[in-house]
Each structure stands twice: as structure tokens, then as C-alpha cells.
Design an enzyme around this catalytic site. Sequence first.
Site, PDB file in Angstrom:
ATOM      1  CB  ALA A  27      -0.936  -0.019   1.201  1.00 56.07           C
ATOM      2  CB  THR A  31       0.891   6.616   0.642  1.00 49.81           C
ATOM      3  OG1 THR A  31       2.299   6.446   0.433  1.00 49.81           O
ATOM      4  CG2 THR A  31       0.369   5.494   1.504  1.00 49.81           C
ATOM      5  CD  GLN A 106       1.713  -7.088   0.483  1.00 48.14           C
ATOM      6  OE1 GLN A 106       1.151  -7.411   1.529  1.00 48.14           O
ATOM      7  NE2 GLN A 106       2.877  -6.463   0.485  1.00 48.14           N
ATOM      8  CG  HIS A 124      -3.865  -9.106  -1.195  1.00 46.10           C
ATOM      9  ND1 HIS A 124      -3.119  -8.311  -0.364  1.00 46.10           N
ATOM     10  CD2 HIS A 124      -3.552 -10.394  -0.852  1.00 46.10           C
ATOM     11  CE1 HIS A 124      -2.385  -9.083   0.444  1.00 46.10           C
ATOM     12  NE2 HIS A 124      -2.624 -10.336   0.162  1.00 46.10           N
ATOM     13  CB  CYS A 155     -25.695  -9.798 -11.698  1.00 50.10           C
ATOM     14  SG  CYS A 155     -25.419 -10.679 -13.231  1.00 50.10           S
ATOM     15  CB  THR A 196       4.674  -4.077   1.958  1.00 51.21           C
ATOM     16  OG1 THR A 196       4.111  -5.130   2.750  1.00 51.21           O
ATOM     17  CG2 THR A 196       6.041  -4.509   1.445  1.00 51.21           C
TER      18      THR A 196
END
Length: 251
Positions: A27, A31, A106, A124, A155, A196
Site C-alpha cells: 500500500a 500513498t 498486494q 490480493h 448483476c 509494505t
Amino acid sequence: MDQQDGRRGLLARWIAESQRIVFFGGAGVSTESGIPDFRGAKGFYHQDREIPLEQVLSIDFFTVNPQAYWEWFAQENAREGVAPNAAHRFVADLERAGKLSAVVTQNIDGLHQQAGSERVLELHGNWSRLTCTGCGERLSLSDVDDARSGAVPHCPACASILRPDIVFYGEMLDGDVIEGSVQAIAQADLLIVAGTSLVVHPAAGLIDYYTGERLVLMNATPTPYDSRADLIVREPVGQVFQELERLGQRP
Ligand code: NAD
Ligand code: ZN
């Protein structure tokens, strides 16, 4: 030359000398693009929320309360000006130059692909891809009108609830993505781990497959893997790559 320049110089040299680089990110890589991380200083986990984000992002909770996820998603996607930063760009350039074998990420934000990276292993998943929980239809965010509104999207084919193609807490990671990541990391001549906290498993454990002697850890704060690193960089990831770009050390 101060220590910071020295570390950047070493990183630039290692990049120049390598042919099978793997960039393994979290992540903290996004940032500087305007998306908060989870555990960093301004992370999601420090926000005051009615339902903790760990819960919103768990499969058991999504099954009974999909609304909470879609509200969070709408809030996140209302941010202005989110775009790839210098780290995403530099990594895409490395791939184009034939020096990078894979991005293992990730992150679920798709910013590496937006910057032009093609071989992106998304451990992920990706929040822009959707799957119908009823008929299994695969859709993209742009196929669904109300997915950014905060309401639960349904849907178009069978009206069941749509879910994002992310790996919720409590779900297994995709076997092919893991295998591809293990192979790329095992064969890497330079492994750059960036942004990370390395506390989310099994993702963090992938570093164990690296057997080389150039493990670079770029993270603002200490991680459980610091003692294994051959080079530690604490400055913001995007800034470091911007500086390499500025100094003409593009791939
Ligand atoms: P994390 O939040 O646990 O850790 C991020 C780390 O990056 C922190 O240690 C922080 O100090 C550091 N950091 C933040 N900004 C930085 C910068 N500019 N330069 C250097 N270091 C910086 O993130 P994680 O380890 O990726 O684990 C969190 C999980 O949450 C992941 O599974 C990921 O899928 C998900 N997540 C994804 C996004 C996204 O897609 N952008 C955002 C938040 C969380
Ligand atoms: Zn359906």
C-alpha cells in the site's frame, strides 16, 4: 556525498546491473498517489470508523453486509486526482526496457497497469473487476452504472449481488498468482520490496523465495524483514524513484 545519496547511488547501480528485477509492493507504493495505506502514519486503520475496516474487508462480514464494502469503495473512489506516481512509472519503464520480470503487488488499485506495467501479479486481486455472486458473470466497474454510488451493485444478467475481485480477509489467494510470484522472485537478480509493513501473510512470506544478495527494502518504518535486507531505504518510495528519474537514471 551523504548517506542518503550513497544509498540511492547503490540502488541505481544495482538497477543498472540487473536483468531480472522483481518489484514487490504494498500500500505504501500508492500513498503518494493519494490512496491511504492501512498501517502507515495516516493509514485507514487509524481512521475513526463505525465498523472497523478489517471487518468490512472480511468475507464473513461481506456475506451478510455487502453494503459496508460498497460504501467504503464509493468513498475511496471519490478521491480526486489519484494517478500513478514516479514509482509506478519507473517500474513500467524497467519492464519496457526488458529488465523487470514481474511486479508482484498486494495493492488492489490497478495503478501499475495504469502506468503501463503488463506483467502484474495481483496477490490480493483488483477492486475494478467484479464478479456476480449468483451466476459468476465477470464484469468490469465500467459495465455497472451504480458501482461507485455507495449502493450495492447488482448483476445485469441475474440481479444477484456483485462482489469485487479482491481477496477478502478469510479467503484464499489465487494459486496461479502465488506460483507466478514464487517463480519470479526465486529467479530474480534484484528484489525491490517497497511500501509494505510485511505483516500480511502469506504475501510477506514470498520474500523467503529470494536467494540473491540484492534485497532492497524501501519502507518508511521498520519491518520484520529488515535484518535480511542488503539495502534499506526509508525515504518515500515515489520520491526516490522521481529522483532517479531526474538524475537521468531511467532504465
Ligand atoms: P500496510 O498499510 O500494512 O503498510 C504500508 C507500509 O508502507 C507502512 O509500513 C508505511 O510505513 C509504509 N509507507 C507508507 N507510505 C510510504 C511511502 N510513500 N514510502 C515508503 N514507505 C511508505 O500495507 P501492506 O503491507 O500493503 O498491507 C496492507 C493490505 O491492504 C495489503 O494487502 C493491500 O492489499 C491492502 N491495501 C491496498 C491499498 C491499495 O491498493 N492502494 C491500500 C491500502 C491497503
Ligand atoms: Zn449474475
